[in-house]
Design a protein around this motif. Structure first.
Motif, PDB file in Angstrom:
ATOM      1  N   ALA A 169      26.822  15.762   9.081  1.00  0.00           N
ATOM      2  CA  ALA A 169      26.128  14.611   8.239  1.00  0.00           C
ATOM      3  C   ALA A 169      24.479  14.841   8.216  1.00  0.00           C
ATOM      4  CB  ALA A 169      26.486  13.430   9.304  1.00  0.00           C
ATOM      5  N   LYS A 170      24.000  15.466   9.261  1.00  0.00           N
ATOM      6  CA  LYS A 170      22.587  15.732   9.140  1.00  0.00           C
ATOM      7  C   LYS A 170      22.089  16.785   8.324  1.00  0.00           C
ATOM      8  CE  LYS A 170      22.069  14.462  14.359  1.00  0.00           C
ATOM      9  NZ  LYS A 170      21.639  14.933  15.650  1.00  0.00           N
ATOM     10  N   LYS A 171      22.934  17.954   8.408  1.00  0.00           N
ATOM     11  CA  LYS A 171      22.667  19.017   7.368  1.00  0.00           C
ATOM     12  C   LYS A 171      22.640  18.611   6.159  1.00  0.00           C
ATOM     13  CE  LYS A 171      24.111  23.960   6.412  1.00  0.00           C
ATOM     14  NZ  LYS A 171      24.986  25.137   6.777  1.00  0.00           N
ATOM     15  N   PHE A 172      23.867  17.696   5.593  1.00  0.00           N
ATOM     16  CA  PHE A 172      24.006  17.551   4.254  1.00  0.00           C
ATOM     17  C   PHE A 172      23.475  16.182   3.858  1.00  0.00           C
ATOM     18  CE2 PHE A 172      27.008  21.076   5.237  1.00  0.00           C
ATOM     19  CZ  PHE A 172      26.600  21.964   4.533  1.00  0.00           C
ATOM     20  N   SER A 220      25.167   7.740  13.591  1.00  0.00           N
ATOM     21  CA  SER A 220      26.379   7.035  14.178  1.00  0.00           C
ATOM     22  C   SER A 220      27.822   7.824  14.120  1.00  0.00           C
ATOM     23  CB  SER A 220      26.444   5.727  13.376  1.00  0.00           C
ATOM     24  OG  SER A 220      25.205   4.899  13.250  1.00  0.00           O
ATOM     25  N   ILE A 221      28.302   7.445  15.070  1.00  0.00           N
ATOM     26  CA  ILE A 221      29.939   8.100  15.326  1.00  0.00           C
ATOM     27  C   ILE A 221      30.780   6.860  15.450  1.00  0.00           C
ATOM     28  CG2 ILE A 221      31.290   9.205  16.904  1.00  0.00           C
ATOM     29  CD1 ILE A 221      29.724  11.272  15.540  1.00  0.00           C
ATOM     30  N   ALA A 222      32.074   7.034  14.601  1.00  0.00           N
ATOM     31  CA  ALA A 222      33.132   6.001  15.029  1.00  0.00           C
ATOM     32  C   ALA A 222      34.468   6.764  15.046  1.00  0.00           C
ATOM     33  CB  ALA A 222      33.173   5.088  13.874  1.00  0.00           C
ATOM     34  N   HIS A 223      35.518   6.144  15.323  1.00  0.00           N
ATOM     35  CA  HIS A 223      36.554   7.055  15.650  1.00  0.00           C
ATOM     36  C   HIS A 223      37.817   6.026  15.284  1.00  0.00           C
ATOM     37  CE1 HIS A 223      34.081   9.049  18.579  1.00  0.00           C
ATOM     38  NE2 HIS A 223      34.408  10.072  18.029  1.00  0.00           N
ATOM     39  N   ILE A 247      34.396   9.907  12.095  1.00  0.00           N
ATOM     40  CA  ILE A 247      33.465   9.678  11.006  1.00  0.00           C
ATOM     41  C   ILE A 247      32.029   9.257  11.408  1.00  0.00           C
ATOM     42  CG2 ILE A 247      32.951   7.970   9.317  1.00  0.00           C
ATOM     43  CD1 ILE A 247      36.630   7.515  11.071  1.00  0.00           C
ATOM     44  N   ALA A 248      30.916  10.304  11.003  1.00  0.00           N
ATOM     45  CA  ALA A 248      29.967  10.375  11.339  1.00  0.00           C
ATOM     46  C   ALA A 248      28.863  10.302  10.320  1.00  0.00           C
ATOM     47  CB  ALA A 248      29.623  11.746  12.030  1.00  0.00           C
ATOM     48  N   LYS A 270      43.530   0.535  15.420  1.00  0.00           N
ATOM     49  CA  LYS A 270      42.905   1.110  16.871  1.00  0.00           C
ATOM     50  C   LYS A 270      41.550   1.881  16.510  1.00  0.00           C
ATOM     51  CE  LYS A 270      47.128   2.833  17.871  1.00  0.00           C
ATOM     52  NZ  LYS A 270      48.217   3.579  18.386  1.00  0.00           N
ATOM     53  N   TYR A 271      40.590   1.684  16.665  1.00  0.00           N
ATOM     54  CA  TYR A 271      39.218   2.367  16.333  1.00  0.00           C
ATOM     55  C   TYR A 271      38.266   1.891  17.367  1.00  0.00           C
ATOM     56  CZ  TYR A 271      38.468  -2.322  14.385  1.00  0.00           C
ATOM     57  OH  TYR A 271      38.350  -3.745  13.987  1.00  0.00           O
ATOM     58  N   ASP A 272      36.948   2.725  17.454  1.00  0.00           N
ATOM     59  CA  ASP A 272      35.936   2.136  17.997  1.00  0.00           C
ATOM     60  C   ASP A 272      34.909   2.189  17.031  1.00  0.00           C
ATOM     61  OD1 ASP A 272      34.679   4.725  17.983  1.00  0.00           O
ATOM     62  OD2 ASP A 272      35.721   5.250  19.766  1.00  0.00           O
ATOM     63  N   GLU A 273      33.619   1.569  17.115  1.00  0.00           N
ATOM     64  CA  GLU A 273      32.381   1.808  16.290  1.00  0.00           C
ATOM     65  C   GLU A 273      31.684   2.011  17.140  1.00  0.00           C
ATOM     66  OE1 GLU A 273      32.610  -0.955  12.861  1.00  0.00           O
ATOM     67  OE2 GLU A 273      33.861  -2.338  14.107  1.00  0.00           O
TER      68      GLU A 273
END
Length: 266
Positions: A155-158, A176-179, A171-172, A263-266
């Protein structure tokens, strides 16, 4: 999680333009339609500019490359950037086939994807991390970084949202990161489910008001939950029946289902 994006997909009926993997093109088109959007596939350079202008989202899949399609993909990525349209890149097989990675590097010279969706081996290849792969599949042996790290590095590189699919979907963004924890191992047996998800991410991106992190999270949640619900209802089916029932579940899944079973986190 912006769960109401699912209803917005059904209300807005976004059009998603695809350069598709020829092996899975029908599955992808049916998945887009089932979730409530309109699929459009192209392999014709004369219409690219017209279609890119009125598409709500774009997906470029490199699953079946040839020289002509390579040029189409580069042209479409540039047009997507020119017209400020969200574009999802699915870099199929680059973890195992260096020529595919070389092409993706060429593709990045033509334009910038909004979202990259791949398995851990594919995304690791984009950031130069060690990860094993066999064919299009990622093998979680000998890796030098965690999935969270490679997702965020990509995510940082592109300067894009990155989705790494697996037992857990990650998902990043650069900050931020989420799962998403829903899903089922049948996704790894039924060929084409990753391609379907990439285009469904483009569907949600097309109605997200430029919040592509939320679009990617929600698309991943709806898709993985749909497969999980299919297998919960019919645990003994095989990959062929799973494919048909997955389309039916994408068609029938509701906001209430997502709120109840997600079922997820944020």
């Amino acid at each position: 999680m912006q769960i109401d994006l699912l209803q917005k997909v059904r209300t807005d009926n976004p059009m998603v333009l695809n350069i598709a993997n020829s092996v899975t093109q029908g599955d992808v088109a049916n998945a887009i339609s089932a979730i409530g959007a309109s699929p459009l596939m192209t392999n014709y350079d004369q219409e690219l500019k017209t279609l890119a202008q009125f598409a709500n989202g774009i997906c470029i899949n490199i699953g079946t490359l040839d020289q002509r399609q390579n040029e189409l993909s580069k042209s479409l990525l540039k047009l997507a950037n020119d017209f400020n349209k969200p574009v999802v890149l699915d870099p199929v097989g680059i973890g195992a086939v260096p020529e595919r990675l070389n092409f993706v590097e060429e593709l990045f010279q033509a334009g910038k994807p909004t979202i990259i969706r791949g398995n851990a081996g594919e995304v690791a290849s984009l950031v130069g991390a060690s990860w094993s792969a066999k064919g299009i599949d990622s093998i979680d042996d000998g890796q030098s970084q965690s999935v969270d790290e490679i997702a965020q590095d990509c995510a940082k590189k592109f300067s894009c949202v990155t989705v790494v699919t697996g037992v857990t979907d990650t998902i990043a963004t650069d900050s931020s990161i989420a799962h998403v924890y829903n899903g089922h191992k049948m996704f790894t047996t039924r060929v084409g489910t990753g391609d379907m998800l990439s285009s469904i991410i483009a569907v949600f991106a097309g109605v997200s008001d430029n919040d592509y992190f939320e679009a990617a999270k929600m698309a991943s949640l709806v898709f993985s939950l749909s497969g999980e619900l299919v297998m919960k209802e019919s645990p003994n089916i095989g990959p062929s029946e799973f494919g048909g029932r997955l389309l039916d579940q994408l068609y029938n899944i509701t906001v209430e289902d997502v709120k109840k079973w997600g079922k997820y986190d944020e």
